[in-house]
Write a protein that holds these residues in place. Sequence first.
Motif, PDB file in Angstrom:
ATOM      1  N   PHE A   1     -22.035  67.291  -5.779  1.00 44.29           N
ATOM      2  CA  PHE A   1     -21.392  68.001  -6.885  1.00 44.29           C
ATOM      3  C   PHE A   1     -22.439  68.465  -7.893  1.00 44.29           C
ATOM      4  O   PHE A   1     -23.422  67.773  -8.144  1.00 44.29           O
ATOM      5  CB  PHE A   1     -20.430  67.071  -7.649  1.00 44.29           C
ATOM      6  N   ASP A   2     -22.185  69.639  -8.522  1.00 43.35           N
ATOM      7  CA  ASP A   2     -22.830  69.940  -9.791  1.00 43.35           C
ATOM      8  C   ASP A   2     -22.083  69.180 -10.882  1.00 43.35           C
ATOM      9  O   ASP A   2     -20.949  68.744 -10.671  1.00 43.35           O
ATOM     10  CB  ASP A   2     -22.756  71.442 -10.109  1.00 43.35           C
ATOM     11  N   LEU A   3     -22.716  69.048 -12.066  1.00 46.31           N
ATOM     12  CA  LEU A   3     -22.040  68.431 -13.208  1.00 46.31           C
ATOM     13  C   LEU A   3     -21.931  69.453 -14.329  1.00 46.31           C
ATOM     14  O   LEU A   3     -22.860  70.228 -14.557  1.00 46.31           O
ATOM     15  CB  LEU A   3     -22.822  67.212 -13.723  1.00 46.31           C
ATOM     16  N   ALA A   4     -20.792  69.436 -15.033  1.00 44.03           N
ATOM     17  CA  ALA A   4     -20.638  70.289 -16.216  1.00 44.03           C
ATOM     18  C   ALA A   4     -20.062  69.443 -17.344  1.00 44.03           C
ATOM     19  O   ALA A   4     -19.166  68.620 -17.119  1.00 44.03           O
ATOM     20  CB  ALA A   4     -19.719  71.475 -15.933  1.00 44.03           C
ATOM     21  N   SER A   5     -20.600  69.644 -18.547  1.00 43.08           N
ATOM     22  CA  SER A   5     -20.224  68.799 -19.681  1.00 43.08           C
ATOM     23  C   SER A   5     -20.265  69.585 -20.971  1.00 43.08           C
ATOM     24  O   SER A   5     -21.103  70.475 -21.141  1.00 43.08           O
ATOM     25  CB  SER A   5     -21.204  67.626 -19.770  1.00 43.08           C
ATOM     26  N   GLY A   6     -19.372  69.245 -21.869  1.00 44.44           N
ATOM     27  CA  GLY A   6     -19.383  69.827 -23.203  1.00 44.44           C
ATOM     28  C   GLY A   6     -19.678  68.785 -24.267  1.00 44.44           C
ATOM     29  O   GLY A   6     -19.444  69.032 -25.448  1.00 44.44           O
ATOM     30  N   LEU A   7     -20.208  67.634 -23.877  1.00 38.88           N
ATOM     31  CA  LEU A   7     -20.494  66.564 -24.837  1.00 38.88           C
ATOM     32  C   LEU A   7     -21.710  66.900 -25.687  1.00 38.88           C
ATOM     33  O   LEU A   7     -22.584  67.657 -25.269  1.00 38.88           O
ATOM     34  CB  LEU A   7     -20.763  65.250 -24.094  1.00 38.88           C
ATOM     35  N   HIS A   8     -21.766  66.286 -26.888  1.00 41.59           N
ATOM     36  CA  HIS A   8     -22.962  66.417 -27.722  1.00 41.59           C
ATOM     37  C   HIS A   8     -24.180  65.830 -27.015  1.00 41.59           C
ATOM     38  O   HIS A   8     -25.263  66.406 -27.052  1.00 41.59           O
ATOM     39  CB  HIS A   8     -22.766  65.703 -29.062  1.00 41.59           C
ATOM     40  N   SER A   9     -24.024  64.646 -26.410  1.00 39.17           N
ATOM     41  CA  SER A   9     -25.118  64.081 -25.618  1.00 39.17           C
ATOM     42  C   SER A   9     -25.241  64.926 -24.361  1.00 39.17           C
ATOM     43  O   SER A   9     -24.260  65.146 -23.657  1.00 39.17           O
ATOM     44  CB  SER A   9     -24.806  62.634 -25.227  1.00 39.17           C
ATOM     45  N   LEU A  10     -26.446  65.404 -24.106  1.00 37.24           N
ATOM     46  CA  LEU A  10     -26.617  66.375 -23.034  1.00 37.24           C
ATOM     47  C   LEU A  10     -26.947  65.706 -21.718  1.00 37.24           C
ATOM     48  O   LEU A  10     -27.699  64.728 -21.680  1.00 37.24           O
ATOM     49  CB  LEU A  10     -27.733  67.347 -23.407  1.00 37.24           C
ATOM     50  N   LEU A  11     -26.409  66.261 -20.649  1.00 29.14           N
ATOM     51  CA  LEU A  11     -26.784  65.824 -19.311  1.00 29.14           C
ATOM     52  C   LEU A  11     -28.295  65.951 -19.141  1.00 29.14           C
ATOM     53  O   LEU A  11     -28.952  65.067 -18.606  1.00 29.14           O
ATOM     54  CB  LEU A  11     -26.061  66.692 -18.271  1.00 29.14           C
ATOM     55  N   ARG A  12     -28.847  67.053 -19.634  1.00 33.78           N
ATOM     56  CA  ARG A  12     -30.277  67.320 -19.444  1.00 33.78           C
ATOM     57  C   ARG A  12     -31.178  66.350 -20.203  1.00 33.78           C
ATOM     58  O   ARG A  12     -32.384  66.348 -19.997  1.00 33.78           O
ATOM     59  CB  ARG A  12     -30.591  68.760 -19.869  1.00 33.78           C
ATOM     60  N   ASP A  13     -30.595  65.581 -21.113  1.00 37.97           N
ATOM     61  CA  ASP A  13     -31.393  64.590 -21.838  1.00 37.97           C
ATOM     62  C   ASP A  13     -31.350  63.211 -21.184  1.00 37.97           C
ATOM     63  O   ASP A  13     -31.905  62.254 -21.732  1.00 37.97           O
ATOM     64  CB  ASP A  13     -30.904  64.468 -23.289  1.00 37.97           C
ATOM     65  N   GLU A  14     -30.678  63.085 -20.068  1.00 42.22           N
ATOM     66  CA  GLU A  14     -30.595  61.802 -19.362  1.00 42.22           C
ATOM     67  C   GLU A  14     -31.572  61.839 -18.189  1.00 42.22           C
ATOM     68  O   GLU A  14     -31.309  62.506 -17.178  1.00 42.22           O
ATOM     69  CB  GLU A  14     -29.166  61.568 -18.843  1.00 42.22           C
ATOM     70  N   PRO A  15     -32.681  61.128 -18.305  1.00 43.28           N
ATOM     71  CA  PRO A  15     -33.736  61.246 -17.277  1.00 43.28           C
ATOM     72  C   PRO A  15     -33.238  60.930 -15.870  1.00 43.28           C
ATOM     73  O   PRO A  15     -33.651  61.587 -14.901  1.00 43.28           O
ATOM     74  CB  PRO A  15     -34.783  60.221 -17.731  1.00 43.28           C
ATOM     75  N   ASP A  16     -32.324  59.935 -15.752  1.00 41.55           N
ATOM     76  CA  ASP A  16     -31.853  59.586 -14.405  1.00 41.55           C
ATOM     77  C   ASP A  16     -31.032  60.721 -13.803  1.00 41.55           C
ATOM     78  O   ASP A  16     -31.188  61.062 -12.627  1.00 41.55           O
ATOM     79  CB  ASP A  16     -31.072  58.260 -14.407  1.00 41.55           C
ATOM     80  N   LEU A  17     -30.183  61.349 -14.614  1.00 41.50           N
ATOM     81  CA  LEU A  17     -29.391  62.467 -14.100  1.00 41.50           C
ATOM     82  C   LEU A  17     -30.292  63.638 -13.723  1.00 41.50           C
ATOM     83  O   LEU A  17     -30.095  64.279 -12.681  1.00 41.50           O
ATOM     84  CB  LEU A  17     -28.351  62.914 -15.134  1.00 41.50           C
ATOM     85  N   VAL A  18     -31.274  63.905 -14.567  1.00 43.46           N
ATOM     86  CA  VAL A  18     -32.202  65.004 -14.273  1.00 43.46           C
ATOM     87  C   VAL A  18     -32.938  64.736 -12.964  1.00 43.46           C
ATOM     88  O   VAL A  18     -33.073  65.627 -12.112  1.00 43.46           O
ATOM     89  CB  VAL A  18     -33.205  65.188 -15.442  1.00 43.46           C
ATOM     90  N   ALA A  19     -33.363  63.491 -12.779  1.00 42.15           N
ATOM     91  CA  ALA A  19     -34.119  63.142 -11.568  1.00 42.15           C
ATOM     92  C   ALA A  19     -33.243  63.259 -10.323  1.00 42.15           C
ATOM     93  O   ALA A  19     -33.660  63.839  -9.310  1.00 42.15           O
ATOM     94  CB  ALA A  19     -34.681  61.720 -11.694  1.00 42.15           C
ATOM     95  N   VAL A  20     -32.016  62.746 -10.417  1.00 46.23           N
ATOM     96  CA  VAL A  20     -31.136  62.801  -9.241  1.00 46.23           C
ATOM     97  C   VAL A  20     -30.718  64.252  -8.961  1.00 46.23           C
ATOM     98  O   VAL A  20     -30.642  64.675  -7.803  1.00 46.23           O
ATOM     99  CB  VAL A  20     -29.896  61.888  -9.427  1.00 46.23           C
TER     100      VAL A  20
END
Lengths: 333, 333
Positions: free
Chosen positions: A91-110
């Motif tokens: 899956f791709d991930l999509a989010s509208g949260l203030h905390s960004l997906l791109r700021d989570e190193p584990d998510l970025v790595a995976v």
Amino acid sequence: MIETPYLLFLGDAPDQLAAKVAQGICDWRPDNAVGQFRMDGCKADLGLTDMTLAEAKAAGARTLVIGVANRGGVISQAWKKVLVAALEEGFDLASGLHSLLRDEPDLVAVAAATGQSLHDVRVPEVKYPIADGRKRRGKRCLAVGTDCSVGKMYTALAIGREMQARGMKASFRPTGQTGILITGDGVPLDAVVADFMAGSIEWLTPDNDPDHWDLIEGQGSLFHVSYSGVTLALIHGGQPDALILSHEPTRTHMRGLPGYALPSLEDLRDMSLALARVANPDCQVVAVSVNTKAMSEDEAIAYIAETEARMGLPVTDPFRFGAGKLVDALAAI
Amino acid sequence: MIETPYLLFLGDAPDQLAAKVAQGICDWRPDNAVGQFRMDGCKADLGLTDMTLAEAKAAGARTLVIGVANRGGVISQAWKKVLVAALEEGFDLASGLHSLLRDEPDLVAVAAATGQSLHDVRVPEVKYPIADGRKRRGKRCLAVGTDCSVGKMYTALAIGREMQARGMKASFRPTGQTGILITGDGVPLDAVVADFMAGSIEWLTPDNDPDHWDLIEGQGSLFHVSYSGVTLALIHGGQPDALILSHEPTRTHMRGLPGYALPSLEDLRDMSLALARVANPDCQVVAVSVNTKAMSEDEAIAYIAETEARMGLPVTDPFRFGAGKLVDALAAI
């Protein structure tokens, strides 16, 4: 840009209102939602099929959309496990949260390892101007609320659907993550830097045909101390010709602010109109949109009739009874 | 953290008002300003000695402060030459512009090579909370303006100086780059993300002694469509006990908005108070602060007397005539 259809992630939503992003997608783009994913303790339910990641994948879902908003917008560790598994499932991930997906190193790595995309729809991707207050061509409608989460977005979407059905020129103009996830573009206003808020709304609602309606998604409330500044920027940047008052009659206090009572519709009318006329002296309050979800049909009808008599304005619940009355009121100005 | 004293850079300021950052430092921390640096075409003058970089260095200046604000806050190529030369001369740079020093690769490279520092005081360095609207102990005063740049910061600084002279407990709470450059801390409100604006002001003005006054620096105006949202966040986050109306009587239209007339003091009073009472039902409008810089002393005295009679409130120009009347009004509530 975000691949559809979606699996809607509700996480451990504390109540139904917390899942309003998912609810919005579900209500306005039902074809885009193949199912819902709920964790233990989730108090929200969209009535969609509960699916595992593998089931949703098999059903054709391409993107896991985080359809739940936390206060502060944090991505919890419990969520993280599901998000990582979703990336690994393809899956791709999509989010509208203030905390960004791109700021989570584990998510970025995976995401990098699996070749999947992370979409943060809350992040402004445009360098907005400072508002110049210049009068723009075309007509604009904005819903203003007695509180947050009272149905302003639904009101704009329902009006847009009705106007298009009548062959009128109309565009829904999203200002929040749900609207952006529904339409694919818009201004994530609550993440815009303060000085550029009003300018971002001018940018979103440019010159248009004289008979074209921009239906601007409202945010917050002038009477909600946490977000009122966002609301005023929307009023002054949008320079609406028409205001619609939005209200949820069973709300006992301002959302998230137990010590704060809701204003009356009369107070909302007077305050909103006085402020809107700073930007557009011809602005009018044309109707009231009521969110009667928590009322029986009889109660809703009675409340609407009483409010119509009291306010001297057309009143309806556009989601329950259709937006016809609201569009009639707009078409008349 | 920013090394003093300063050389104040006025660049090619199009008018005196554009240099208000430098003017503020000059008026409230004169010991920190050894001189001014003006480029060809500069229309601002602080009355300080014009110095070359070498002269300022010899006079002891440690930091070149960009004391001029452009619309949009861009760092021009013409400025860049001076800034690079200043770094090479051994100055640190400090700026409150939206365009950041740290985003200019050439400045970053020269700063690294010379060992000098780049200070962007506009950048929020705190993760602010979302406002919770909880009533806080202590007293708070906010100046609200008929327009931008009418003397709200000066009013707060003058009140703070007078309160301290009387032995009262008071803190000036900066919300803009000039105030931050003057005091060394504060909230760069116009650069805060929309959802956190009101929360940043709650953070800036926490619980305090019951007889302590926070003197919150005002921003924008409820009647200035470019920035009104910032102003309302300040009113609701600051939950002031006292409002002071600020006005510049010779202004012919809203700053930067030629088509927009200024509101009357009565309109400002009524709109500000109604909105402030959402957050603090006990809020009062206690006085009017007039910026009479463009008037003769006789004109100023006559205008103040006329306004006092009309509004039924104490009125003065605190910069010209002292803040005594304003502090008397605050001490009485």
